[in-house]
Design a protein around this motif. Sequence first.
Motif, PDB file in Angstrom:
ATOM      1  N   ASP A 112       0.798  -1.221   0.000  1.00  0.00           N
ATOM      2  CA  ASP A 112       0.000   0.000   0.000  1.00  0.00           C
ATOM      3  C   ASP A 112       0.834   1.277   0.000  1.00  0.00           C
ATOM      4  O   ASP A 112       0.386   2.309  -0.509  1.00  0.00           O
ATOM      5  CB  ASP A 112      -0.921   0.005   1.222  1.00  0.00           C
ATOM      6  CG  ASP A 112      -1.785  -1.235   1.294  1.00  0.00           C
ATOM      7  OD1 ASP A 112      -2.728  -1.342   0.478  1.00  0.00           O
ATOM      8  OD2 ASP A 112      -1.524  -2.101   2.158  1.00  0.00           O
ATOM      9  N   TYR A 113       2.025   1.240   0.573  1.00  0.00           N
ATOM     10  CA  TYR A 113       2.862   2.428   0.709  1.00  0.00           C
ATOM     11  C   TYR A 113       4.289   2.108   0.298  1.00  0.00           C
ATOM     12  O   TYR A 113       4.787   1.010   0.545  1.00  0.00           O
ATOM     13  CB  TYR A 113       2.830   2.945   2.146  1.00  0.00           C
ATOM     14  CG  TYR A 113       1.433   3.211   2.648  1.00  0.00           C
ATOM     15  CD1 TYR A 113       0.755   4.365   2.277  1.00  0.00           C
ATOM     16  CD2 TYR A 113       0.793   2.300   3.472  1.00  0.00           C
ATOM     17  CE1 TYR A 113      -0.539   4.600   2.717  1.00  0.00           C
ATOM     18  CE2 TYR A 113      -0.496   2.525   3.912  1.00  0.00           C
ATOM     19  CZ  TYR A 113      -1.158   3.675   3.537  1.00  0.00           C
ATOM     20  OH  TYR A 113      -2.439   3.907   3.969  1.00  0.00           O
ATOM     21  N   TRP A 114       4.955   3.111  -0.292  1.00  0.00           N
ATOM     22  CA  TRP A 114       6.283   2.926  -0.850  1.00  0.00           C
ATOM     23  C   TRP A 114       7.218   4.063  -0.468  1.00  0.00           C
ATOM     24  O   TRP A 114       6.805   5.214  -0.356  1.00  0.00           O
ATOM     25  CB  TRP A 114       6.218   2.849  -2.378  1.00  0.00           C
ATOM     26  CG  TRP A 114       5.487   1.641  -2.871  1.00  0.00           C
ATOM     27  CD1 TRP A 114       4.142   1.508  -3.030  1.00  0.00           C
ATOM     28  CD2 TRP A 114       6.073   0.396  -3.261  1.00  0.00           C
ATOM     29  NE1 TRP A 114       3.849   0.243  -3.499  1.00  0.00           N
ATOM     30  CE2 TRP A 114       5.011  -0.452  -3.649  1.00  0.00           C
ATOM     31  CE3 TRP A 114       7.380  -0.077  -3.323  1.00  0.00           C
ATOM     32  CZ2 TRP A 114       5.230  -1.751  -4.095  1.00  0.00           C
ATOM     33  CZ3 TRP A 114       7.601  -1.369  -3.766  1.00  0.00           C
ATOM     34  CH2 TRP A 114       6.531  -2.189  -4.145  1.00  0.00           C
ATOM     35  N   GLY A 115       8.498   3.723  -0.268  1.00  0.00           N
ATOM     36  CA  GLY A 115       9.530   4.723  -0.113  1.00  0.00           C
ATOM     37  C   GLY A 115       9.903   5.319  -1.453  1.00  0.00           C
ATOM     38  O   GLY A 115       9.427   4.881  -2.515  1.00  0.00           O
ATOM     39  N   GLN A 116      10.776   6.330  -1.432  1.00  0.00           N
ATOM     40  CA  GLN A 116      11.120   7.050  -2.658  1.00  0.00           C
ATOM     41  C   GLN A 116      12.142   6.329  -3.513  1.00  0.00           C
ATOM     42  O   GLN A 116      12.360   6.715  -4.669  1.00  0.00           O
ATOM     43  CB  GLN A 116      11.636   8.453  -2.307  1.00  0.00           C
ATOM     44  CG  GLN A 116      13.101   8.528  -1.870  1.00  0.00           C
ATOM     45  CD  GLN A 116      13.332   8.206  -0.409  1.00  0.00           C
ATOM     46  OE1 GLN A 116      12.488   7.615   0.265  1.00  0.00           O
ATOM     47  NE2 GLN A 116      14.494   8.599   0.097  1.00  0.00           N
ATOM     48  N   GLY A 117      12.776   5.294  -2.984  1.00  0.00           N
ATOM     49  CA  GLY A 117      13.792   4.557  -3.712  1.00  0.00           C
ATOM     50  C   GLY A 117      15.186   5.114  -3.481  1.00  0.00           C
ATOM     51  O   GLY A 117      15.362   6.310  -3.276  1.00  0.00           O
ATOM     52  N   THR A 118      16.181   4.234  -3.501  1.00  0.00           N
ATOM     53  CA  THR A 118      17.569   4.651  -3.354  1.00  0.00           C
ATOM     54  C   THR A 118      18.444   3.773  -4.250  1.00  0.00           C
ATOM     55  O   THR A 118      18.235   2.569  -4.360  1.00  0.00           O
ATOM     56  CB  THR A 118      18.033   4.569  -1.889  1.00  0.00           C
ATOM     57  OG1 THR A 118      19.366   5.070  -1.773  1.00  0.00           O
ATOM     58  CG2 THR A 118      17.998   3.141  -1.368  1.00  0.00           C
ATOM     59  N   GLN A 119      19.435   4.388  -4.891  1.00  0.00           N
ATOM     60  CA  GLN A 119      20.276   3.688  -5.854  1.00  0.00           C
ATOM     61  C   GLN A 119      21.390   2.916  -5.159  1.00  0.00           C
ATOM     62  O   GLN A 119      22.088   3.457  -4.294  1.00  0.00           O
ATOM     63  CB  GLN A 119      20.887   4.680  -6.843  1.00  0.00           C
ATOM     64  CG  GLN A 119      21.832   4.053  -7.865  1.00  0.00           C
ATOM     65  CD  GLN A 119      21.104   3.211  -8.889  1.00  0.00           C
ATOM     66  OE1 GLN A 119      20.062   3.625  -9.414  1.00  0.00           O
ATOM     67  NE2 GLN A 119      21.636   2.028  -9.181  1.00  0.00           N
ATOM     68  N   VAL A 120      21.556   1.665  -5.552  1.00  0.00           N
ATOM     69  CA  VAL A 120      22.687   0.843  -5.138  1.00  0.00           C
ATOM     70  C   VAL A 120      23.409   0.394  -6.401  1.00  0.00           C
ATOM     71  O   VAL A 120      22.805  -0.232  -7.269  1.00  0.00           O
ATOM     72  CB  VAL A 120      22.250  -0.385  -4.318  1.00  0.00           C
ATOM     73  CG1 VAL A 120      23.436  -1.311  -4.062  1.00  0.00           C
ATOM     74  CG2 VAL A 120      21.624   0.052  -3.009  1.00  0.00           C
ATOM     75  N   THR A 121      24.687   0.729  -6.513  1.00  0.00           N
ATOM     76  CA  THR A 121      25.491   0.350  -7.663  1.00  0.00           C
ATOM     77  C   THR A 121      26.687  -0.458  -7.192  1.00  0.00           C
ATOM     78  O   THR A 121      27.449  -0.004  -6.335  1.00  0.00           O
ATOM     79  CB  THR A 121      25.971   1.585  -8.438  1.00  0.00           C
ATOM     80  OG1 THR A 121      24.841   2.356  -8.862  1.00  0.00           O
ATOM     81  CG2 THR A 121      26.777   1.168  -9.657  1.00  0.00           C
ATOM     82  N   VAL A 122      26.865  -1.647  -7.758  1.00  0.00           N
ATOM     83  CA  VAL A 122      27.947  -2.549  -7.378  1.00  0.00           C
ATOM     84  C   VAL A 122      28.857  -2.732  -8.588  1.00  0.00           C
ATOM     85  O   VAL A 122      28.429  -3.246  -9.621  1.00  0.00           O
ATOM     86  CB  VAL A 122      27.420  -3.906  -6.896  1.00  0.00           C
ATOM     87  CG1 VAL A 122      28.578  -4.774  -6.409  1.00  0.00           C
ATOM     88  CG2 VAL A 122      26.389  -3.721  -5.796  1.00  0.00           C
ATOM     89  N   SER A 123      30.107  -2.323  -8.458  1.00  0.00           N
ATOM     90  CA  SER A 123      31.069  -2.455  -9.535  1.00  0.00           C
ATOM     91  C   SER A 123      31.844  -3.760  -9.399  1.00  0.00           C
ATOM     92  O   SER A 123      32.064  -4.259  -8.295  1.00  0.00           O
ATOM     93  CB  SER A 123      32.040  -1.277  -9.545  1.00  0.00           C
ATOM     94  OG  SER A 123      32.804  -1.233  -8.350  1.00  0.00           O
ATOM     95  N   SER A 124      32.285  -4.307 -10.521  1.00  0.00           N
ATOM     96  CA  SER A 124      33.032  -5.548 -10.526  1.00  0.00           C
ATOM     97  C   SER A 124      34.511  -5.304 -10.331  1.00  0.00           C
ATOM     98  O   SER A 124      34.994  -4.167 -10.444  1.00  0.00           O
ATOM     99  CB  SER A 124      32.782  -6.315 -11.822  1.00  0.00           C
ATOM    100  OG  SER A 124      33.180  -5.547 -12.935  1.00  0.00           O
TER     101      SER A 124
END
Length: 124
Positions: A112-124
Amino acid sequence: QVQLVQSGGGLVQAGDSLRLSCAASGRPLSMYTMAWFRQAPGKEREFVLAVTWSGRSTSSADSVKGRFTISRDNAKNTVYLQMDSLKPEDTAVYYCAASLMNFPPLTTKEYDYWGQGTQVTVSS
């Protein structure tokens, strides 16, 4: 209505750890089943982890079992996603979500409810 505000995320290397936070206001998180979803560019939003309002039941995607852990701190009204042994394929925007159901739904429609989102980037 509950508001969910996320923090954390960033750029890390493969094998590193990261913890995301999701703080609630307006309503106590003890009322909700809480979950984390993620969405990579060009992909649909997918389920990651969930915990019921009681904390007695959890669900997780096969891709993160043994690496990711969901937890909640009712005193701080916050839910966390602890991510260990991160892989490049974990790269995505991560969202926290709340459901009024007392079991862990696996699809976005039951939340029913959601956060705004946050980026996670994983480099090799």
